[in-house]
Design an enzyme around this catalytic site. Structure first.
Site, PDB file in Angstrom:
ATOM      1  N   HIS A 160     -71.690-115.405  56.155  1.00 30.22           N
ATOM      2  CA  HIS A 160     -71.466-114.820  54.852  1.00 30.22           C
ATOM      3  C   HIS A 160     -70.289-115.492  54.347  1.00 30.22           C
ATOM      4  O   HIS A 160     -69.397-116.277  54.756  1.00 30.22           O
ATOM      5  CB  HIS A 160     -71.159-113.317  54.815  1.00 30.22           C
ATOM      6  CG  HIS A 160     -70.083-112.836  55.760  1.00 30.22           C
ATOM      7  ND1 HIS A 160     -70.106-112.888  57.118  1.00 30.22           N
ATOM      8  CD2 HIS A 160     -68.755-112.723  55.277  1.00 30.22           C
ATOM      9  CE1 HIS A 160     -68.911-112.578  57.678  1.00 30.22           C
ATOM     10  NE2 HIS A 160     -67.945-112.467  56.732  1.00 30.22           N
ATOM     11  N   GLN A 177     -62.819-113.999  61.333  1.00 26.24           N
ATOM     12  CA  GLN A 177     -64.354-113.615  61.096  1.00 26.24           C
ATOM     13  C   GLN A 177     -64.493-112.198  61.978  1.00 26.24           C
ATOM     14  O   GLN A 177     -64.149-112.082  63.229  1.00 26.24           O
ATOM     15  CB  GLN A 177     -65.530-114.535  61.536  1.00 26.24           C
ATOM     16  CG  GLN A 177     -66.819-114.094  61.402  1.00 26.24           C
ATOM     17  CD  GLN A 177     -67.847-115.154  61.609  1.00 26.24           C
ATOM     18  OE1 GLN A 177     -67.627-116.236  62.258  1.00 26.24           O
ATOM     19  NE2 GLN A 177     -69.190-114.676  61.435  1.00 26.24           N
ATOM     20  N   ASN A 189     -64.980-117.749  56.677  1.00 21.51           N
ATOM     21  CA  ASN A 189     -64.384-117.261  58.054  1.00 21.51           C
ATOM     22  C   ASN A 189     -65.215-117.759  59.429  1.00 21.51           C
ATOM     23  O   ASN A 189     -66.234-117.079  59.322  1.00 21.51           O
ATOM     24  CB  ASN A 189     -63.800-116.007  58.160  1.00 21.51           C
ATOM     25  CG  ASN A 189     -62.646-115.395  57.016  1.00 21.51           C
ATOM     26  OD1 ASN A 189     -61.952-116.364  56.603  1.00 21.51           O
ATOM     27  ND2 ASN A 189     -62.765-114.406  56.880  1.00 21.51           N
ATOM     28  N   ILE A 242     -66.660-104.053  50.757  1.00 18.66           N
ATOM     29  CA  ILE A 242     -66.494-102.605  50.833  1.00 18.66           C
ATOM     30  C   ILE A 242     -64.740-102.318  50.933  1.00 18.66           C
ATOM     31  O   ILE A 242     -64.157-101.266  50.446  1.00 18.66           O
ATOM     32  CB  ILE A 242     -66.908-101.983  52.431  1.00 18.66           C
ATOM     33  CG1 ILE A 242     -66.867-100.563  52.077  1.00 18.66           C
ATOM     34  CG2 ILE A 242     -66.083-102.316  53.547  1.00 18.66           C
ATOM     35  CD1 ILE A 242     -67.794 -99.745  53.255  1.00 18.66           C
ATOM     36  N   HIS A 301     -67.577-115.156  51.010  1.00 19.58           N
ATOM     37  CA  HIS A 301     -66.663-114.410  50.434  1.00 19.58           C
ATOM     38  C   HIS A 301     -66.643-114.993  48.781  1.00 19.58           C
ATOM     39  O   HIS A 301     -66.385-116.335  48.883  1.00 19.58           O
ATOM     40  CB  HIS A 301     -65.486-114.359  50.523  1.00 19.58           C
ATOM     41  CG  HIS A 301     -65.262-113.550  52.246  1.00 19.58           C
ATOM     42  ND1 HIS A 301     -64.795-112.111  52.218  1.00 19.58           N
ATOM     43  CD2 HIS A 301     -65.503-114.077  53.436  1.00 19.58           C
ATOM     44  CE1 HIS A 301     -64.915-111.978  53.640  1.00 19.58           C
ATOM     45  NE2 HIS A 301     -65.292-112.867  54.304  1.00 19.58           N
TER      46      HIS A 301
HETATM   47  P1  AMP Z   1     -65.028-111.475  57.864  1.00 17.16           P
HETATM   48  O1  AMP Z   1     -64.045-110.960  58.149  1.00 17.16           O
HETATM   49  O2  AMP Z   1     -65.196-112.946  56.973  1.00 17.16           O
HETATM   50  O3  AMP Z   1     -66.222-111.387  58.824  1.00 17.16           O
HETATM   51  O4  AMP Z   1     -65.604-110.492  56.466  1.00 17.16           O
HETATM   52  C1  AMP Z   1     -66.371-109.362  56.829  1.00 17.16           C
HETATM   53  C2  AMP Z   1     -66.098-108.744  55.444  1.00 17.16           C
HETATM   54  O5  AMP Z   1     -67.020-107.640  55.361  1.00 17.16           O
HETATM   55  C3  AMP Z   1     -64.855-108.189  55.318  1.00 17.16           C
HETATM   56  O6  AMP Z   1     -64.364-108.555  54.231  1.00 17.16           O
HETATM   57  C4  AMP Z   1     -65.124-106.482  55.203  1.00 17.16           C
HETATM   58  O7  AMP Z   1     -64.512-105.713  54.223  1.00 17.16           O
HETATM   59  C5  AMP Z   1     -66.751-106.544  54.859  1.00 17.16           C
HETATM   60  N1  AMP Z   1     -67.368-105.307  55.069  1.00 17.16           N
HETATM   61  C6  AMP Z   1     -67.464-104.669  56.421  1.00 17.16           C
HETATM   62  N2  AMP Z   1     -68.352-103.714  56.498  1.00 17.16           N
HETATM   63  C7  AMP Z   1     -69.005-103.739  55.376  1.00 17.16           C
HETATM   64  C8  AMP Z   1     -70.020-102.978  54.406  1.00 17.16           C
HETATM   65  N3  AMP Z   1     -70.406-101.845  54.987  1.00 17.16           N
HETATM   66  N4  AMP Z   1     -70.162-103.200  52.977  1.00 17.16           N
HETATM   67  C9  AMP Z   1     -69.540-104.436  52.441  1.00 17.16           C
HETATM   68  N5  AMP Z   1     -68.583-105.099  53.189  1.00 17.16           N
HETATM   69  C10 AMP Z   1     -68.216-104.729  54.268  1.00 17.16           C
END
Ligand code: AMP
Length: 114
Positions: free
Chosen positions: A99, A93, A86, A31, A101
């Site tokens: 997840h 994280q 992360n 997002i 990336h």
């Molecule tokens: P992390 O910081 O590795 O936990 O990554 C979490 C990721 O999820 C970040 O890059 C956010 O931009 C992404 N994120 C959070 N909420 C959403 C959402 N509703 N849809 C898509 N991506 C999201």
């Protein structure tokens, strides 16, 4: 226990741009993209972080890599992408559902010089 945002996306309680889905994972657009292409590969199994995986998760983790290989080919970015996991708050994280990336279209080599 409250659901993470990714569990809500998997359960279709929150909308998301889903590029791929099978019985084991989904691939969505991030997002808040940090590169021209920024996808997230999310296993449906709610593993909190990589450091919590078990030997039984071996096939699932391999599957995620195969999905990454296939989706990057479909998007014609197979020759230049980075993957990042992360693990833990101090490592950045923010969502505690494992997840991966996928980032493409931006050069991250300054962070990982060869
Ligand atoms: P992390 O910081 O590795 O936990 O990554 C979490 C990721 O999820 C970040 O890059 C956010 O931009 C992404 N994120 C959070 N909420 C959403 C959402 N509703 N849809 C898509 N991506 C999201």
């Amino acid at each position: 226990m409250t659901k993470t945002i990714f569990q809500k996306i998997i359960d279709r309680e929150v909308p998301s741009k889903i590029l791929f889905e099978d019985d084991k994972c989904i691939v969505i657009e991030d997002i808040a993209p940090k590169a021209p292409t920024h996808l997230l590969v999310i296993p449906k199994k709610p593993i909190k972080k990589l450091s919590e995986v078990k030997p039984d998760d071996k096939n699932l983790l391999g599957h995620l890599m195969i999905v990454i290989s296939e989706i990057t080919k479909q998007l014609n970015i197979e020759d230049a992408f980075n993957i990042i996991i992360n693990n833990g708050e101090e490592a950045g994280q923010t969502v505690f559902h494992l997840h991966i990336h996928i980032l493409a279209g931006k050069n991250f080599s300054e962070f990982f010089p060869g």
